[in-house]
Design a protein around this motif. Structure first.
Motif, short mmCIF file in Angstrom:
data_model
loop_
_atom_site.label_atom_id
_atom_site.label_comp_id
_atom_site.label_asym_id
_atom_site.label_seq_id
_atom_site.Cartn_x
_atom_site.Cartn_y
_atom_site.Cartn_z
N TYR A 63 -1.05 5.83 5.02
CA TYR A 63 -1.19 5.03 3.98
C TYR A 63 -2.22 5.64 3.08
N GLU A 64 -3.42 6.45 3.39
CA GLU A 64 -4.31 7.05 2.65
C GLU A 64 -3.49 8.11 1.86
N VAL A 65 -2.87 8.82 2.28
CA VAL A 65 -2.42 10.10 1.80
C VAL A 65 -1.09 9.58 0.92
N CYS A 66 -0.50 8.53 1.36
CA CYS A 66 0.84 7.95 0.39
C CYS A 66 0.28 7.17 -0.70
N GLY A 67 -0.86 6.67 -0.70
CA GLY A 67 -1.49 6.02 -1.70
C GLY A 67 -2.06 6.93 -2.87
N GLN A 68 -2.65 8.07 -2.42
CA GLN A 68 -3.07 8.99 -3.42
C GLN A 68 -1.86 9.58 -3.80
N SER A 69 -0.84 9.87 -3.16
CA SER A 69 0.34 10.28 -4.11
C SER A 69 0.82 9.41 -5.08
N VAL A 70 0.88 8.20 -4.65
CA VAL A 70 1.43 7.36 -5.58
C VAL A 70 0.63 7.02 -6.88
N GLU A 134 7.38 0.69 12.83
CA GLU A 134 8.06 0.15 11.68
C GLU A 134 7.10 0.28 10.49
N LYS A 135 5.97 0.04 10.76
CA LYS A 135 4.82 -0.17 9.56
C LYS A 135 4.59 1.44 9.01
N THR A 136 4.62 2.39 9.92
CA THR A 136 4.76 3.65 9.25
C THR A 136 6.04 3.73 8.44
N LYS A 137 7.26 3.59 8.95
CA LYS A 137 8.09 3.89 7.97
C LYS A 137 8.19 3.07 6.53
N ASN A 138 7.60 1.81 6.69
CA ASN A 138 7.40 1.22 5.46
C ASN A 138 6.60 2.05 4.60
N VAL A 139 5.37 2.21 4.91
CA VAL A 139 4.53 2.96 3.98
C VAL A 139 5.22 4.21 3.41
N ILE A 140 5.83 5.04 4.07
CA ILE A 140 6.55 6.31 3.38
C ILE A 140 7.62 5.64 2.65
N ALA A 141 8.43 4.75 2.98
CA ALA A 141 9.42 4.46 2.18
C ALA A 141 8.99 3.72 1.01
N ALA A 142 7.82 2.71 0.92
CA ALA A 142 7.45 2.23 -0.26
C ALA A 142 6.94 3.41 -1.34
N ALA A 143 6.22 4.38 -0.70
CA ALA A 143 5.76 5.65 -1.74
C ALA A 143 6.95 6.22 -2.13
N SER A 144 7.82 6.40 -1.38
CA SER A 144 9.16 7.25 -1.72
C SER A 144 9.67 6.43 -2.78
N SER A 145 9.87 5.37 -2.45
CA SER A 145 10.76 4.36 -3.65
C SER A 145 10.14 4.33 -4.93
#
Length: 170
Positions: A63-70, A134-145
């Motif tokens: 979540y932290e690294v995907c948040g930084q990416s966004v 599932e939570k992990t997939k959702n974090v990646i999918a949200a950032a990716s989307s």
């Protein structure tokens, strides 16, 4: 981990510029810039160390690294914004050029090139060889989307252990 990413950038890519910007308020830990076919391709790489004991077990690390990416996507919306941020970071003693120099980058960013971005989130506590919660997939999918639909990001990747690319927003 940062040393490994630095080696990868120098060995596997043909970047004209490689910038290290690791500190509070960073654009990304690493910025790689290529110029090809009238395009400036800027790659922002966010790196987080592994804290979790097991693989694919820490949603918070991802979540932290995907948040930084966004959050960093804002710096890729225009060459002017990117240049302004790099200038500010350099002024405060950050944005160290590992390859290339600021004056030439400034000329390139002021040139007639189309800016495109790629963002890479590095989190060694994940691996594509094991199942994801599932939570992990959702974090990646949200950032990716989000990054896919912002309009100026060509690609979003998540690198995990053994640098396995997991998510690609093409």
């Amino acid at each position: 981990l940062h040393d490994t990413i630095r080696e990868i950038l120098f060995e596997t890519e043909t970047y004209k510029y490689i910038i290290y910007d690791h500190s509070t308020g960073e654009i990304a830990d690493f910025i790689g810039i290529k110029i090809k076919d009238k395009k400036i391709q800027v790659t922002l790489i966010h790196v987080k160390r592994r804290v979790a004991k097991g693989y694919n077990s820490s949603v918070s690390e991802l979540y932290e690294v995907c948040g930084q990416s966004v959050k960093s996507a804002i710096w890729l919306r225009s060459k002017k914004d990117l240049l302004k941020k790099i200038k500010a970071r350099r002024k405060s003693g950050y944005c160290k050029f590992l390859k290339g120099d600021f004056l030439n980058l400034e000329k390139d960013l002021n040139g007639n090139f189309l800016l495109r971005g790629q963002i890479i989130a590095v989190q060694p506590s994940i691996t594509s060889t094991l199942d994801f919660e599932e939570k992990t997939k959702n974090v990646i999918a949200a950032a990716s989307s989000y990054l896919k639909n912002v309009g100026y990001i060509n690609q979003f990747l998540v690198w995990g252990s053994a640098l396995s690319a997991f998510s690609n927003a093409n």
